[in-house]
Motif scaffolding. Structure first.
Motif, PDB file in Angstrom:
ATOM      1  N   HIS A 288      -0.632 -11.131   4.015  1.00 19.07           N
ATOM      2  CA  HIS A 288       0.253 -10.192   3.303  1.00 19.07           C
ATOM      3  C   HIS A 288       1.423  -9.750   4.175  1.00 19.07           C
ATOM      4  CE1 HIS A 288      -1.594  -6.090   4.715  1.00 19.07           C
ATOM      5  NE2 HIS A 288      -1.788  -7.011   5.624  1.00 19.07           N
ATOM      6  N   ALA A 290       4.463 -10.028   3.631  1.00 14.80           N
ATOM      7  CA  ALA A 290       5.509  -9.406   2.808  1.00 14.80           C
ATOM      8  C   ALA A 290       5.349  -7.896   2.728  1.00 14.80           C
ATOM      9  CB  ALA A 290       5.492 -10.000   1.404  1.00 14.80           C
ATOM     10  N   ASN A 291       4.120  -7.395   2.800  1.00 15.21           N
ATOM     11  CA  ASN A 291       3.894  -5.953   2.721  1.00 15.21           C
ATOM     12  C   ASN A 291       4.619  -5.210   3.834  1.00 15.21           C
ATOM     13  OD1 ASN A 291       2.461  -4.772   0.598  1.00 15.21           O
ATOM     14  ND2 ASN A 291       0.514  -5.582   1.313  1.00 15.21           N
ATOM     15  N   ALA A 294       8.586  -5.817   3.689  1.00  9.77           N
ATOM     16  CA  ALA A 294       9.223  -5.009   2.652  1.00  9.77           C
ATOM     17  C   ALA A 294       9.269  -3.539   3.046  1.00  9.77           C
ATOM     18  CB  ALA A 294       8.481  -5.175   1.334  1.00  9.77           C
ATOM     19  N   VAL A 307      13.357 -10.112   1.531  1.00 11.49           N
ATOM     20  CA  VAL A 307      11.916 -10.179   1.783  1.00 11.49           C
ATOM     21  C   VAL A 307      11.388 -11.561   1.385  1.00 11.49           C
ATOM     22  CG1 VAL A 307       9.663  -9.213   1.136  1.00 11.49           C
ATOM     23  CG2 VAL A 307      11.601  -7.699   1.547  1.00 11.49           C
ATOM     24  N   VAL A 308      12.051 -12.195   0.408  1.00 10.94           N
ATOM     25  CA  VAL A 308      11.659 -13.546  -0.020  1.00 10.94           C
ATOM     26  C   VAL A 308      11.573 -14.478   1.180  1.00 10.94           C
ATOM     27  CG1 VAL A 308      12.357 -15.560  -1.362  1.00 10.94           C
ATOM     28  CG2 VAL A 308      12.613 -13.283  -2.332  1.00 10.94           C
ATOM     29  N   ALA A 311       9.057 -13.145   4.296  1.00 10.80           N
ATOM     30  CA  ALA A 311       7.614 -13.360   4.170  1.00 10.80           C
ATOM     31  C   ALA A 311       7.228 -14.818   4.390  1.00 10.80           C
ATOM     32  CB  ALA A 311       7.136 -12.904   2.793  1.00 10.80           C
ATOM     33  N   ASN A 312       8.200 -15.638   4.764  1.00 10.72           N
ATOM     34  CA  ASN A 312       7.967 -17.056   5.044  1.00 10.72           C
ATOM     35  C   ASN A 312       7.356 -17.153   6.444  1.00 10.72           C
ATOM     36  OD1 ASN A 312       8.186 -19.839   5.295  1.00 10.72           O
ATOM     37  ND2 ASN A 312      10.226 -19.915   4.373  1.00 10.72           N
TER      38      ASN A 312
END
Length: 415
Positions: A288, A290-291, A294, A307-308, A311-312
Motif C-alpha cells: 500500500h 500509495a497510502n 498520497a 500519486v499514480v 505508487a509505482n
C-alpha cells in the motif's frame, strides 16, 4: 447588502460570471460571493467550507473559482531515524488523510525502524520528462530526425535552457513508431517538481526541431512522458526521483514488536507483493505504498494526481542469516531485510502547492521548505522521507497480515 451579496446577485442575473468576480473584488470577497451563488443554487450551506485559515489570495496560483477549502486531517508518524543522502536524523513525518488506522500503522512501522537503528534512503536517479510527438513522412525521415537530434544536442540544450534559470536538460531519447517520432526530454529541475518548467523548455526546443528539420510537431505531450497515468516506461526509466529506502531489522525486534518472524514476512511479501501482483498484471509490486505517498503529497503540497506514478514501487524482503542481530538471534534464524524502491516519485519543495501556508508548515516540520543548498537537496530529502514513510507502512501492513492482526487492529481502532 454586503459587497459579496451584491456580486452574487449580479452573477445570478447574468451580469457577471464566477471567474470574473476577482476583477471586481479582493480574493476573499470573491470567494464569499461564489459561496453565496452556489449555496443558493444547491440549496445548502457552505459555512464550514468558508472557514479557512489564510487569505484567499495566497491560493490564486493554485486554483480558479475558489469558494473555500476542504480540510483534511493532518497527523504525524514517528519520530523515525533516517540516514539519507540528503535527509538525516530523527524527524516526524506529516501525513494528511481521512483513512482511519493509516497513521497508527505507519507510526508502528516508524517505531520499529528506529528500534532497528533507523532506515537508509537514497535518490538514485533524478529527472523530469516531457515527450512531444512529431509527424514525419516515413521511416526514412524518422531515422533522419533521430540522427539530427543525436548530432545537434547542443542546439536543443541552448533552446531549452534559455527558458529557465534553474532547469538543466540532461538528455533526449528518441522513440520511433511508424511515421511518429517521440522525443523524451529529461531535465534536472532542482528543488521544483518541474512539470511546468519542463513543458516550457521543451516547447522552445521543439521550435528548433521544426525549424531545422522536416518534422511537424503534433503535440507537446505525446504520452511517452508519462504524466499522471500508469506506465511501464516510468517503472523502468524513472521520472522525477527514483528513490529506495531499506532497513535490516534484528529478529528479536521483529518478534517482540511485530509479533511475527522474518521468515513469515519474507514469504508473505513474495506471495502477495511479487507473485500476486504479477498475476494481476500490476505495475506496483507493493502492499500500500500509495497510502503514504498520497498522505504526504497532500500534507506537503505536491500534485496529488501524480500519486499514480508515485505508487509505482517494488517491495522486497529476505531473511539474512547470521545478520546484524545478537548471537541468540543468529542461532535461531536470521534478521529481516526490507526495502521499498519507488521508481517515479515526482516531488518538489518550491512552487505549486508548496507555497500554500499549511503545506509550507508541513515542509517546515521536515526542515525542507523552499530551495535547498545545494539546489535539489531539499526535494531529494523529501523523496527520501516519503520512501522511509512508505517503508514503515509496508513493514507494518505486512506484519499485520503475517500475524493475522489486520482485521483486529481495525476493529480495535473502531475503523
Amino acid at each position: 447588502m454586503t459587497d459579496a451579496a451584491i456580486l452574487a446577485e449580479r452573477v445570478r442575473e447574468g451580469e457577471l460570471r464566477l471567474h470574473e468576480l476577482d476583477d471586481h473584488a479582493d480574493a476573499d470577497v470573491a470567494a464569499t460571493a461564489r459561496r453565496l451563488v452556489v449555496e443558493s443554487q444547491a440549496d445548502t450551506s457552505l459555512a464550514t467550507v468558508g472557514e479557512y485559515g489564510f487569505p484567499a489570495d495566497r491560493a490564486e496560483s493554485n486554483i480558479e473559482n475558489m469558494l473555500g477549502t476542504v480540510q483534511v486531517p493532518l497527523g504525524v508518524a514517528g519520530p523515525v531515524t533516517v540516514d539519507g543522502g540528503a535527509a538525516s536524523g530523527e524527524t516526524y513525518l506529516p501525513l494528511a488523510t481521512t483513512e482511519g488506522a493509516l497513521l497508527a500503522s505507519v507510526n508502528r512501522g516508524c517505531s520499529t525502524l528506529s528500534a532497528a537503528g533507523g532506515a537508509s534512503a537514497r535518490v538514485l536517479k533524478s529527472g523530469m520528462t516531457r515527450a512531444p510527438v512529431f509527424r514525419v513522412a516515413d521511416v526514412v525521415e524518422a531515422e533522419a530526425l533521430v540522427s539530427w537530434v543525436r548530432d545537434n544536442r547542443g542546439e536543443l540544450v541552448d533552446a531549452a535552457e534559455s527558458t529557465t534559470s534553474h532547469g538543466e536538460l540532461l538528455d533526449v531519447t528518441p522513440y520511433v513508431v511508424g511515421n511518429s517520432v517521440y522525443l523524451r526530454f529529461r531535465y534536472d529541475t532542482k528543488d521544483a517538481m518541474g512539470m511546468n518548467m519542463a513543458t516550457i523548455a521543451t516547447e522552445a526546443a521543439c521550435d528548433v526541431v521544426e525549424g531545422e528539420t522536416g518534422a511537424d510537431l503534433v503535440a507537446l505531450s505525446g504520452n511517452l512522458c508519462t504524466d499522471k497515468k500508469p506506465a511501464a516506461i516510468n517503472a523502468v526509466e524513472g521520472r522525477g526521483r527514483s528513490v529506495t529506502a531499506d532497513v535490516t531489522i534484528p529478529r528479536e525486534v521483529v518478534e517482540e514488536r511485530l509479533h511475527t518472524t522474518p521468515e513469515d514476512i519474507s514469504e508473505l511479501n513474495t506471495r502477495k507483493n511479487l507473485v500476486g501482483s504479477a498475476k494481476a498484471g500490476s505495475l506496483g509490486f507493493n502492499a500500500h505504498v500509495a497510502n503514504v505517498v498520497a498522505a504526504m503529497f497532500l500534507a506537503t503540497g505536491q500534485d496529488e494526481a501524480q500519486v499514480v506514478e508515485g505508487a509505482n514501487a517494488i517491495t522486497t524482503a529476505e531473511v539474512r542469516e547470521g545478520g546484524s542481530g545478537s548471537a541468540d538471534s543468529a542461532a535461531s534464524g536470521g534478521d529481516l531485510y526490507l526495502s521499498v524502491s519507488l521508481a517515479s516519485l515526482e516531488v518538489g519543495t518550491v512552487g505549486g502547492g508548496t507555497k500554500l501556508p499549511t503545506q509550507s508548515e508541513a515542509l517546515d516540520v521536515l526542515g525542507i521548505r523552499g530551495g535547498g543548498d545545494p539546489p535539489g537537496s531539499n526535494a531529494d530529502a523529501l523523496a527520501e522521507y516519503i520512501a522511509v514513510g512508505a517503508l514503515a507502512g509496508e513493514l507494518s501492513l505486512l506484519s499485520a497480515l503475517a500475524s493475522r492482526h489486520l482485521s483486529s487492529a481495525h476493529a480495535d481502532l473502531g475503523r
